[in-house]
Design an enzyme around this catalytic site. Structure first.
Site, PDB file in Angstrom:
ATOM      1  N   LYS A 160      -7.056   0.131   4.236  1.00 51.40           N
ATOM      2  CA  LYS A 160      -7.143  -1.200   3.644  1.00 51.40           C
ATOM      3  C   LYS A 160      -8.108  -2.033   4.487  1.00 51.40           C
ATOM      4  O   LYS A 160      -8.151  -1.861   5.709  1.00 51.40           O
ATOM      5  CB  LYS A 160      -5.752  -1.843   3.597  1.00 51.40           C
ATOM      6  CG  LYS A 160      -5.703  -3.201   2.887  1.00 51.40           C
ATOM      7  CD  LYS A 160      -4.266  -3.735   2.764  1.00 51.40           C
ATOM      8  CE  LYS A 160      -4.237  -5.125   2.161  1.00 51.40           C
ATOM      9  NZ  LYS A 160      -2.875  -5.648   1.965  1.00 51.40           N
ATOM     10  N   SER A 194      -1.416  -7.576  -2.515  1.00 52.59           N
ATOM     11  CA  SER A 194      -2.800  -7.593  -2.109  1.00 52.59           C
ATOM     12  C   SER A 194      -3.417  -6.217  -1.870  1.00 52.59           C
ATOM     13  O   SER A 194      -4.638  -6.087  -1.888  1.00 52.59           O
ATOM     14  CB  SER A 194      -2.949  -8.421  -0.828  1.00 52.59           C
ATOM     15  OG  SER A 194      -2.329  -7.754   0.259  1.00 52.59           O
ATOM     16  N   SER A 250       3.010  -6.814  -0.827  1.00 51.84           N
ATOM     17  CA  SER A 250       1.619  -6.387  -1.014  1.00 51.84           C
ATOM     18  C   SER A 250       1.384  -4.879  -1.034  1.00 51.84           C
ATOM     19  O   SER A 250       0.286  -4.434  -1.375  1.00 51.84           O
ATOM     20  CB  SER A 250       0.735  -6.999   0.077  1.00 51.84           C
ATOM     21  OG  SER A 250       0.398  -8.317  -0.265  1.00 51.84           O
TER      22      SER A 250
END
Lengths: 94, 480
Positions: free
Chosen positions: B69, B144, B168
């Site tokens: 990420k 997210s 997330s």
């Protein structure tokens, strides 16, 4: 009630130079969100201890010994501007 | 079936029996990215060279293509939190999870898109534009960690890392039909995870099935002296908990989660999942988490307060963007800070910094931040009370399936409420995961959330694996 003046004051604390239309929009947004958050006032928390950390961890110490760390050149590598091994910034003192 | 569509444990089996090589698997993933990512936009950056492959040791335990990420530091590899303010930032060190992955032979594919600084539930707040849901390109992948989930769901990787502050990892896993785990706070080191809300953030896996989630959790878990909030608890072999036996396990269904706002199709899928686990011998009872309705409000005080403090470091001095002021307003250096932060942060980041700054400001601290910390105690106590009598809690992961791109961008509050079932878990610091439990009539995945008490990841994975083995949702593939 959040006013434009409040938003300008908070933006100053947060060090963001907001544009006029951003101030307008954020005033409405913050008003809405804080209105929603008001529901917390319904709860009686006078006898409740605050939680700052989900697990009971306190006073985490490490041994006071010298360990390898980032070199000066590595620490400076991402700097927008540098000078003589230091971060260079706009004038601070007159 | 091509290699990029396989799970890590399947690939490891093929490598062991010499039916494939790490190079073949890596090339298969790279061609999938070339073929699909112009449509899905899961990645903000791919590794230009296959450096990890060149240095791969023959005895590497997990030579698996892995997606990072964009908020987890890889040394020398641009890491930006999908924000303009970190443009060009190349971390001078590896996050602990990256170090651990490199030690086992991970082959990094690239950095996945995310909401800027993990502020969002859709990836629409990324400075690079939104990622797309592989099941319907007009829908969001969640957020997210939306890029990570979309990459896994579209077989543009084998597995991925995400981070979870209020849902997330789990909400995008739910929206994309993959498995996502938010470990116990302190289980996985946060060293090198670019901070959003330090008392809530936790790194975790996004994978194609529960076995892979257990494997990746084995690699990344453990105490780290570089993260003073990581906990020195032994790490079990999580794959050993995948026994398929849930007989006698007591599972609570919180009545507050099955009310107005829950999509009927999601409700049906979760109720059907309960029946599957009942048939396997689990015992269900209705429980209460009475302060659930306060979790979103509590979270948006605590998370934004911590974020406003953490994001103070983006000031144009040490890394990232610097904007010079055109005219003198306050003082040269203050003007530089203020111009840099105005130009570098997107709208949602500014909103959260402003909200957090407000709730921490003089005169409002007691009314907002301190009160929220007290309600956090009540939310945590709710879970403690349930776990006194239950081994796990089962809920929907999100109230709906993936929504359309643009649907909630003008209404921040509606966006915040899409995390209503995941947020309280972070406030309590307990582990939870999402796994696929069905599809809507429109063909969008539905996620089942399993929550357990602190450090009871084994029970959580056992329930998830038992359910997974009795169903075949995890075998459905998104056609991009």
């Amino acid at each position: 009630m959040i006013t434009k003046k409040d938003v300008e004051y908070i933006a100053g604390l947060a060090r963001i130079h907001l544009q006029d239309q951003e101030i307008e929009k954020l005033t409405g947004n913050l008003e809405d969100i804080l209105g929603y958050i008001e529901k917390l006032e319904k709860l009686d928390v006078s006898q409740v201890e605050p939680t700052s950390h989900a697990l009971p961890v306190q006073n985490v110490f490490r041994d006071d010994v010298v360990r390898p760390s980032l070199s000066q050149s590595d620490a400076l590598k991402n700097a927008p501007q540098q000078h003589n091994g230091a971060f260079k910034v706009p004038q601070v003192i007159e | 079936m091509s290699l990029n569509e396989l799970t890590a444990h399947e690939i490891l089996g093929l490598i062991k029996t010499k039916k494939t090589t790490p190079n073949d698997v890596y090339q298969s993933v790279i061609s999938a990215v070339r073929e699909k990512d112009s449509a899905v936009k899961a990645y903000v950056r791919t590794c230009e060279n296959n450096a990890d492959l060149a240095t791969l040791k023959a005895d590497a335990k997990f030579p698996i293509p892995t997606t990072n990420k964009d908020n987890i530091c890889i040394s020398g590899h641009e890491t930006t939190c999908s924000s303009k303010i970190l443009a060009g930032f190349k971390p001078p060190y590896d996050a602990t999870v990256i170090k651990k992955l490199k030690e086992t032979g991970a082959l990094f594919v690239g950095n996945a898109n995310m909401d800027e600084f993990a502020f969002g539930s859709s990836t629409e707040n990324s400075a690079f534009g939104p990622s797309r849901n592989p099941w319907n390109l007009d829908c969001v992948p969640g957020g997210s960690s939306g890029g990570s989930a979309a990459a896994v769901a579209s077989d543009q990787t084998i597995w991925a890392l995400g981070s979870d502050t209020g849902g997330s990892i789990r909400q995008p896993a739910s929206f994309c039909g993959v498995v996502g785990v938010k470990p116990t706070y302190g289980r996985v080191s946060r060293f090198g995870l670019i901070a959003f809300a330090s008392s809530l953030d936790q790194i975790g896996p996004l994978t194609k099935d529960v076995t892979d989630a257990a494997l990746l959790l084995n690699i990344i878990s453990g105490y780290d002296p570089m993260d003073s909030t990581s906990i020195n608890e032994p790490v079990p072999d999580y794959t050993k908990s995948l026994t398929g036996d849930v007989r006698g396990l007591k599972i609570g269904i919180p009545k507050e989660f099955f009310i107005e706002g829950l999509d009927p199709e999601v409700r049906q899928a979760v109720e059907a999942a309960i029946e599957v686990l009942k048939a396997k011998g689990a015992v269900f009872k209705t429980v209460s988490l009475p302060h659930s309705e306060y979790s979103v409000a509590t979270y948006y005080i605590i998370a934004t307060a911590e974020a406003s403090s953490n994001l103070a470091r983006y000031d144009g001095v040490r890394f990232g963007l610097r904007e010079q002021a055109k005219t003198l307003r306050k003082a040269p250096i203050i003007d530089m800070f203020e111009e840099t932060r105005d130009a570098g942060f997107g709208a949602e980041s500014k909103r959260r910094i402003m909200l957090g700054t407000y709730s921490l400001s003089s005169g409002y601290y007691d009314a907002y931040y301190l009160r929220a910390q007290k309600v956090r105690t009540l939310i945590k106590n709710d879970f403690d009370a349930v776990f006194a009598d239950c081994d796990a809690i089962l809920t929907p992961t999100a109230p709906t399936t993936a929504f359309k791109i643009g649907e909630k961008t003008d209404d921040p509050l509606a966006m915040y409420l899409s995390d209503i079932y995941t947020i309280s878990v972070n406030l309590a610091g307990i582990p939870a995961m999402s796994l696929p439990c069905g599809f809507s009539k429109a063909g969008l995945p539905i996620g089942l959330q399993i929550i357990t008490k602190h450090f009871a990841e084994e029970t959580m994975l056992r329930v998830a694996h038992t359910y997974e083995q009795a169903t075949d949702w995890h075998k459905k593939v998104a056609k991009v």
